[in-house]
Design an enzyme around this catalytic site. Sequence first.
Site, PDB file in Angstrom:
ATOM      1  N   GLU A 282       0.852  -1.267  -0.034  1.00 22.06           N
ATOM      2  CA  GLU A 282       0.147  -0.035   0.069  1.00 22.06           C
ATOM      3  C   GLU A 282       0.863   1.118  -0.065  1.00 22.06           C
ATOM      4  OE1 GLU A 282      -3.441   2.022   2.880  1.00 22.06           O
ATOM      5  OE2 GLU A 282      -1.885   0.430   3.718  1.00 22.06           O
ATOM      6  N   LYS A 343      -9.599   2.094  -2.878  1.00 14.69           N
ATOM      7  CA  LYS A 343      -9.791   1.774  -1.341  1.00 14.69           C
ATOM      8  C   LYS A 343     -11.270   2.034  -0.965  1.00 14.69           C
ATOM      9  CE  LYS A 343      -7.957   1.287   3.237  1.00 14.69           C
ATOM     10  NZ  LYS A 343      -7.035   1.636   4.195  1.00 14.69           N
ATOM     11  N   CYS A 389      -5.312  -2.821   2.610  1.00 15.99           N
ATOM     12  CA  CYS A 389      -4.953  -2.671   3.967  1.00 15.99           C
ATOM     13  C   CYS A 389      -6.320  -2.956   4.761  1.00 15.99           C
ATOM     14  CB  CYS A 389      -4.817  -1.261   4.497  1.00 15.99           C
ATOM     15  SG  CYS A 389      -4.312  -0.947   6.004  1.00 15.99           S
TER      16      CYS A 389
END
Length: 526
Positions: A282, A343, A389
């Site tokens: 990430e 995300k 994540c």
Amino acid sequence: MMSLYNLYMKLARLHGWRADLAMLLAGGVYALAFPPLHAVVVLPVAFCLLALAIDHAAGWRGAARRGFMFAMGLYTVGLYWLMYAILLRADDFWWLVPLASPGCALILAPLSALSAGLSRLVPRGTGRLMVLSALWTLTDMARVYVFSGFPWNPPGSVWEFPGLAGDIMIQPAAWIGVDGLTLLTCIVALAPLYGRMGRWACLVLMVAWIGYGAVRFSSIHDTYLHNPEIVLVQGNVPETDKIAGNSDVAIFRRYLALTHQGVAQGLRQAGATRPVVFAWPESAFPGLLLEDDIARPMIMRAGQGAAAGIIGTVRWLEDDHHWRNSMVALMPPDAAGTMVYDKAHLVPFGEYQPAFLPFHVVPGEGMTPGPGVRTWHLPGIAPVGPLICYEVIFSGQVADPHDRPDWLMNSTNDAWYGNSAGPRQHLAAVRLRAVEEGLPVARAANTGISAVFDGRGHELARLGWDRQGVLVHAVPDALPCTFFGRYGRLVPLLLAGVMGLCGLWRGIVRDRTIWKKRACPSGGSV
């Protein structure tokens, strides 16, 4: 045993601040059961004390207060590692360091108070214990609706012991998910308070649980026919270096060198049987990758021979003036073709600013969430589901049900939380998602822990914390879609609902009669 029982009853009958302190301590002890300690022996010690305190509370309000204080201890201890992220900006927010985990606990604790208070409305006995288990599970599931969601450390994750023992204990998640394991955990933890038949039933449940896990785990064997050889690049870049921004060129060169090394190893291992894919963690690229026409070809030249590169970066959307935390797939020969995933689940207080805060903690204007999970169909590579994540902790929300991937790719940067329990608990969530979905998961982490899991949640390879290097391993094939993968959280929701109704019926019909007889053995009025 009698002295221990007397001590428990003495603690359960406390009132006022003494009762609050006892519940805080009990909740803190309960937190020791989570990874990486896995001290599951404390579960009945702590949870039974909560149940007894509910019994002796002055009505449902008193019981709710017991549940609230228990949760304050649980989350304050269990989320202690949040302070590491604050320490990275200590010059501005030093005063927040001791408030980080208690502040989160203050937000989450009302859910536990609700389950404790409502359970107190059921007559004392096994029925109340059943209702408490069901409500505790349901309110824990409800944490996905707190801000952008914070389902960290569900009680069902305590069984993720390292190695074979954990592999066996988490196999039922393929049917009932981690929330179903939470329900079983609550039931078993309260076993000392049941009658003789209830304790025998819990013993049978544990034997069946272990037996099923062992049979399922041993009966499934990995195959390697469709998925790629994955090269996970772990740059081990301290977050302070990334924040300072004066080492961007050195960081980029480090990732290029590691990529070249890892892809060469991957090509040797894969031969002509599998494509090779490399992945950076990430936000590993120190800049705006989609706007850098020089960097993209350099990355693919470093990974020469790879079928694709998956790179963590941030991007700026000119049309709506928002930042997004993204994952970009680059394809050879010159990275002209790209795929982008944004995300969707943002970290509260880290990537977006809750409106109620009277002070600003998120840098800039924060991030904007993407539209949700999707599946990438990259040329020559089995379909992959990208996850960034925090997203991997959301049970039942990691794979597109209408376009099911063959494997999951999780990129993360846990450097924010130091060498603490946080990164280990995050890794545990990855393992459970593999079991729930029957999908192998590859995980690239900046400072570790990078790992590869098969569809049983069995760890195939890892690169540990605070190490720079590459992890190269074949990604096994996906298992057939699991029961949980097909029906998702509806399964544990129904199980908890049935358990709650059964407990309610028993509490009203049977336990009330039993307690009336105990109070009035001669048949007089209560």
